[in-house]
Design a protein around this motif. Structure first.
Motif, PDB file in Angstrom:
ATOM      1  N   GLY A 103      36.109 -21.156  45.956  1.00 19.29           N
ATOM      2  CA  GLY A 103      36.594 -19.801  46.182  1.00 19.29           C
ATOM      3  C   GLY A 103      38.040 -19.635  45.760  1.00 19.29           C
ATOM      4  O   GLY A 103      38.402 -18.645  45.103  1.00 19.29           O
ATOM      5  N   VAL A 104      38.870 -20.597  46.118  1.00 20.96           N
ATOM      6  CA  VAL A 104      40.292 -20.511  45.751  1.00 20.96           C
ATOM      7  C   VAL A 104      40.467 -20.629  44.245  1.00 20.96           C
ATOM      8  O   VAL A 104      41.220 -19.852  43.633  1.00 20.96           O
ATOM      9  N   LEU A 116      48.317 -19.066  45.605  1.00 22.67           N
ATOM     10  CA  LEU A 116      48.234 -18.022  46.624  1.00 22.67           C
ATOM     11  C   LEU A 116      49.331 -18.285  47.649  1.00 22.67           C
ATOM     12  O   LEU A 116      49.547 -19.438  48.045  1.00 22.67           O
ATOM     13  N   ASP A 117      49.994 -17.229  48.082  1.00 29.08           N
ATOM     14  CA  ASP A 117      50.979 -17.409  49.140  1.00 29.08           C
ATOM     15  C   ASP A 117      50.288 -17.726  50.461  1.00 29.08           C
ATOM     16  O   ASP A 117      50.768 -18.560  51.232  1.00 29.08           O
ATOM     17  N   ILE A 118      49.163 -17.053  50.715  1.00 29.46           N
ATOM     18  CA  ILE A 118      48.391 -17.300  51.937  1.00 29.46           C
ATOM     19  C   ILE A 118      46.906 -17.239  51.597  1.00 29.46           C
ATOM     20  O   ILE A 118      46.468 -16.366  50.852  1.00 29.46           O
ATOM     21  N   LEU A 119      46.150 -18.177  52.147  1.00 34.56           N
ATOM     22  CA  LEU A 119      44.689 -18.151  52.094  1.00 34.56           C
ATOM     23  C   LEU A 119      44.159 -17.968  53.504  1.00 34.56           C
ATOM     24  O   LEU A 119      44.554 -18.702  54.420  1.00 34.56           O
ATOM     25  N   LEU A 120      43.271 -16.993  53.687  1.00 33.79           N
ATOM     26  CA  LEU A 120      42.619 -16.787  54.976  1.00 33.79           C
ATOM     27  C   LEU A 120      41.153 -17.182  54.891  1.00 33.79           C
ATOM     28  O   LEU A 120      40.492 -16.924  53.880  1.00 33.79           O
ATOM     29  N   LEU A 121      40.640 -17.780  55.944  1.00 36.94           N
ATOM     30  CA  LEU A 121      39.205 -17.992  56.091  1.00 36.94           C
ATOM     31  C   LEU A 121      38.604 -16.692  56.620  1.00 36.94           C
ATOM     32  O   LEU A 121      39.007 -16.198  57.668  1.00 36.94           O
ATOM     33  N   GLY A 144      49.545 -27.517  45.236  1.00 38.37           N
ATOM     34  CA  GLY A 144      50.393 -26.340  45.098  1.00 38.37           C
ATOM     35  C   GLY A 144      49.628 -25.061  44.869  1.00 38.37           C
ATOM     36  O   GLY A 144      50.211 -24.034  44.504  1.00 38.37           O
ATOM     37  N   LYS A 145      48.326 -25.086  45.116  1.00 42.77           N
ATOM     38  CA  LYS A 145      47.505 -23.890  44.869  1.00 42.77           C
ATOM     39  C   LYS A 145      47.571 -22.893  46.018  1.00 42.77           C
ATOM     40  O   LYS A 145      47.364 -21.694  45.796  1.00 42.77           O
ATOM     41  N   VAL A 146      47.818 -23.367  47.233  1.00 43.45           N
ATOM     42  CA  VAL A 146      47.948 -22.495  48.406  1.00 43.45           C
ATOM     43  C   VAL A 146      49.158 -22.967  49.195  1.00 43.45           C
ATOM     44  O   VAL A 146      49.288 -24.144  49.497  1.00 43.45           O
TER      45      VAL A 146
END
Length: 311
Positions: A103-104, A116-121, A144-146
């Motif tokens: 998904g990311v 992404l600065d923030i990833l939410l579930l 460094g992806k999230v």
């Protein structure tokens, strides 16, 4: 625009967020105008999800195609996205290592960004295995992806379960919240009252839990009366509430929608209001509610007018 440092992060964030779940069919110029209007008002925080749009990553891709952000422009924005909902053969929820990573990576490709600065579930997965989530988060952070991680629509105990394995701070919890849809606040006001539905604890002290643990509450659907059953602003179902809103809007010389925003931003939990409009004028009007200093009497008057009991 009022800003604050989100606990657990190095992000200076506005307390109003632009949600981009409805831009799939917008033209390049419409998307650019919407985002430019938001940033001109100080709304530099953008909310996405991999399921937004007519196809997976549809709105993320539409955003990237329209904006064509340079690296310097990207650095001026806080971009958040969500993963965990599967529409194909569903809906169902998937917090497996494979789905989170996929998904990311899909979001990064669609958005045309390296991080992404923030990833939410997105929505709790009843079959969650915290160790799987932790492995995905560790890998995404190391690459460094999230940069920061959070959840959406989670209860305190569901967050505690994740924390048994996840080492990164949970920095946000995106929940439905409006003046008329605020059980997470209303229960605490009427705690310990007999024979009153409002006093039943359904949220397990969510607001207090988030404040105690440095988790920013992000309020989605801030203008919806209930669960996607229409807005309360201007609705004949809420004449008393709208009368109060209109009076306060006149007092503070702002549009009515700004008072709906202000009711949330006035709360000392430093919540963020996620607006999903695609109308630039409504973006500007919503931003006007960022720092309206509602008094305690005004805040509670709105609360009562929405139908809640104040003992």
């Amino acid at each position: 625009m009022k800003t604050f440092t989100m606990p657990g992060t190095d992000l200076t964030a506005p307390n109003v967020v632009l949600g981009l779940m409805r831009i799939q069919d917008k033209s390049d110029e419409e998307v650019r105008t919407l985002v430019r209007t938001a940033t001109d008002a100080g709304i530099t925080f953008l909310d996405h999800a991999d399921i937004y749009g007519s196809a997976t990553h549809g709105c993320e891709r539409r955003f990237a195609e329209a904006m064509q952000l340079s690296s310097s422009q990207r650095e001026q924005l806080i971009i958040q996205s969500k993963t965990g909902i599967v529409r194909e053969d569903g809906p169902y929820f998937d917090f497996s290592y494979e789905h989170i990573i996929s998904g990311v990576n899909g979001s990064l490709e669609a958005l045309g960004t390296d991080y992404l600065d923030i990833l939410l579930l997105h929505r709790p997965d009843a079959l969650v295995e915290p160790e799987e989530v932790a492995r995905a988060f560790d890998e995404l952070a190391a690459a460094g992806k999230v940069r920061h991680f959070g959840v959406s629509n989670h209860t305190p105990r569901q967050i505690d379960l994740l924390k048994t394995a996840v080492t990164q701070p949970i920095v946000a919890n995106q929940m439905q919240l409006s003046i008329t849809h605020s059980p997470m606040i209303a229960q605490g006001v009427a705690a310990n009252m007999q024979n009153l539905d409002q006093s039943i604890a359904r949220e397990d002290g969510l607001i207090d839990y988030c404040r105690l643990n440095g988790i920013t509450v992000q309020a989605w659907s801030p203008f919806q009366a209930g669960f996607f059953d229409g807005p309360f602003l201007g609705s004949e179902r809420y004449p008393e509430l709208n009368a109060v809103i209109d009076r306060l809007a006149a007092k503070y010389d702002v549009p009515a929608i700004a008072i709906a925003v202000a009711w949330i931003t006035r709360h000392p939990a430093q919540m963020q209001v996620v607006i999903g409009t695609t109308t630039p004028e409504r973006v500007t009007a919503s931003a006007a509610g960022s720092d309206i200093p509602l008094t305690r009497a005004e805040w509670y008057e709105l609360f009562r007018a929405a139908g809640y009991t104040v003992p």
